[in-house]
Design a protein around this motif. Sequence first.
Motif, PDB file in Angstrom:
ATOM      1  N   GLY A   1      25.425 162.626  65.705  1.00  0.00           N
ATOM      2  CA  GLY A   1      24.736 162.033  64.578  1.00  0.00           C
ATOM      3  C   GLY A   1      24.834 160.521  64.626  1.00  0.00           C
ATOM      4  O   GLY A   1      25.618 159.949  65.376  1.00  0.00           O
ATOM      5  N   ALA A   2      24.053 159.870  63.799  1.00  0.00           N
ATOM      6  CA  ALA A   2      24.023 158.422  63.799  1.00  0.00           C
ATOM      7  C   ALA A   2      25.296 157.874  63.194  1.00  0.00           C
ATOM      8  O   ALA A   2      25.868 158.460  62.276  1.00  0.00           O
ATOM      9  CB  ALA A   2      22.807 157.930  63.024  1.00  0.00           C
ATOM     10  N   GLY A   3      25.721 156.736  63.694  1.00  0.00           N
ATOM     11  CA  GLY A   3      26.877 156.059  63.147  1.00  0.00           C
ATOM     12  C   GLY A   3      26.450 155.117  62.047  1.00  0.00           C
ATOM     13  O   GLY A   3      25.334 155.181  61.526  1.00  0.00           O
ATOM     14  N   VAL A   4      27.340 154.201  61.689  1.00  0.00           N
ATOM     15  CA  VAL A   4      27.037 153.189  60.693  1.00  0.00           C
ATOM     16  C   VAL A   4      26.121 152.147  61.337  1.00  0.00           C
ATOM     17  O   VAL A   4      26.402 151.681  62.440  1.00  0.00           O
ATOM     18  CB  VAL A   4      28.330 152.520  60.188  1.00  0.00           C
ATOM     19  N   SER A   5      25.048 151.819  60.659  1.00  0.00           N
ATOM     20  CA  SER A   5      24.152 150.792  61.193  1.00  0.00           C
ATOM     21  C   SER A   5      24.086 149.617  60.231  1.00  0.00           C
ATOM     22  O   SER A   5      24.223 149.785  59.012  1.00  0.00           O
ATOM     23  CB  SER A   5      22.753 151.354  61.458  1.00  0.00           C
ATOM     24  N   GLN A   6      23.859 148.444  60.806  1.00  0.00           N
ATOM     25  CA  GLN A   6      23.783 147.226  60.006  1.00  0.00           C
ATOM     26  C   GLN A   6      22.601 146.395  60.483  1.00  0.00           C
ATOM     27  O   GLN A   6      22.342 146.284  61.683  1.00  0.00           O
ATOM     28  CB  GLN A   6      25.061 146.394  60.146  1.00  0.00           C
ATOM     29  N   THR A   7      21.901 145.834  59.525  1.00  0.00           N
ATOM     30  CA  THR A   7      20.783 144.953  59.848  1.00  0.00           C
ATOM     31  C   THR A   7      20.812 143.718  58.961  1.00  0.00           C
ATOM     32  O   THR A   7      21.240 143.798  57.800  1.00  0.00           O
ATOM     33  CB  THR A   7      19.429 145.670  59.660  1.00  0.00           C
ATOM     34  N   PRO A   8      20.373 142.561  59.489  1.00  0.00           N
ATOM     35  CA  PRO A   8      20.062 142.344  60.898  1.00  0.00           C
ATOM     36  C   PRO A   8      21.340 142.248  61.728  1.00  0.00           C
ATOM     37  O   PRO A   8      22.421 142.153  61.179  1.00  0.00           O
ATOM     38  CB  PRO A   8      19.326 141.002  60.865  1.00  0.00           C
ATOM     39  N   SER A   9      21.208 142.220  63.027  1.00  0.00           N
ATOM     40  CA  SER A   9      22.399 142.053  63.864  1.00  0.00           C
ATOM     41  C   SER A   9      22.831 140.588  63.874  1.00  0.00           C
ATOM     42  O   SER A   9      24.018 140.290  63.996  1.00  0.00           O
ATOM     43  CB  SER A   9      22.133 142.535  65.280  1.00  0.00           C
TER      44      SER A   9
END
Lengths: 116, 111
Positions: free
Chosen positions: A1-9
């Motif tokens: 499954g997807a992990g933690v994502s953050q935007t923008p990089s």
Amino acid sequence: GAGVSQTPSNKVTEKGKYVELRCDPISGHTALYWYRQSLGQGPEFLIYFQGTGAADDSGLPNDRFFAVRPEGSVSTLKIQRTERGDSAVYLCASSLRGDGAYNEQFFGPGTRLTVL
Amino acid sequence: SQQGEEDPQALSIQEGENATMNCSYKTSINNLQWYRQNSGRGLVHLILIRSNEREKHSGRLRVTLDTSKKSSSLLITASRAADTASYFCAVPNQAGTALIFGKGTTLSVSS
């Protein structure tokens, strides 16, 4: 499954501007944490959400910093009137329950904020 | 203020050697965690040791905890170039709402 994502990089802004940093935690994780990491330092706690509410915001450095998590999932860290000293990597983490200090926290890749 | 403090700040070794990093903290804790951070990336959880445990193993990792000395050590055996990273220890804050991290140990493993 997807992990933690953050935007923008990466985010480059000018002194005095307003910025928003977004965090998408792992689906189903009720606890969400924001940390800030300066060069050569370890992460420093900013704020902790349990569900939609900020259970501990004692790490926010001043009232220019604010964070929300309106639906108990995605969170946005907002910084007003940015200063050069705000330049850092902003890390988001989530944990399954609100006891992330007693169990594993899952970190996103971070947003590198540069204030010119 | 940061409660966990790692030692040494930087460590350079050859592949195949063992790497030992130490962490000291100030107050009573429920658990101590170790994380790894590759350059420019987020932190990855390595291992958690609870206050009633003295030693824990995970693959090539061995962690010890001495609550009387308020210290922990992380041993990486038979190191590889891919182990090159920064390693942080972390302990719960007093409220139990977040982790307090040390400044980290930067490990460089050369082949």
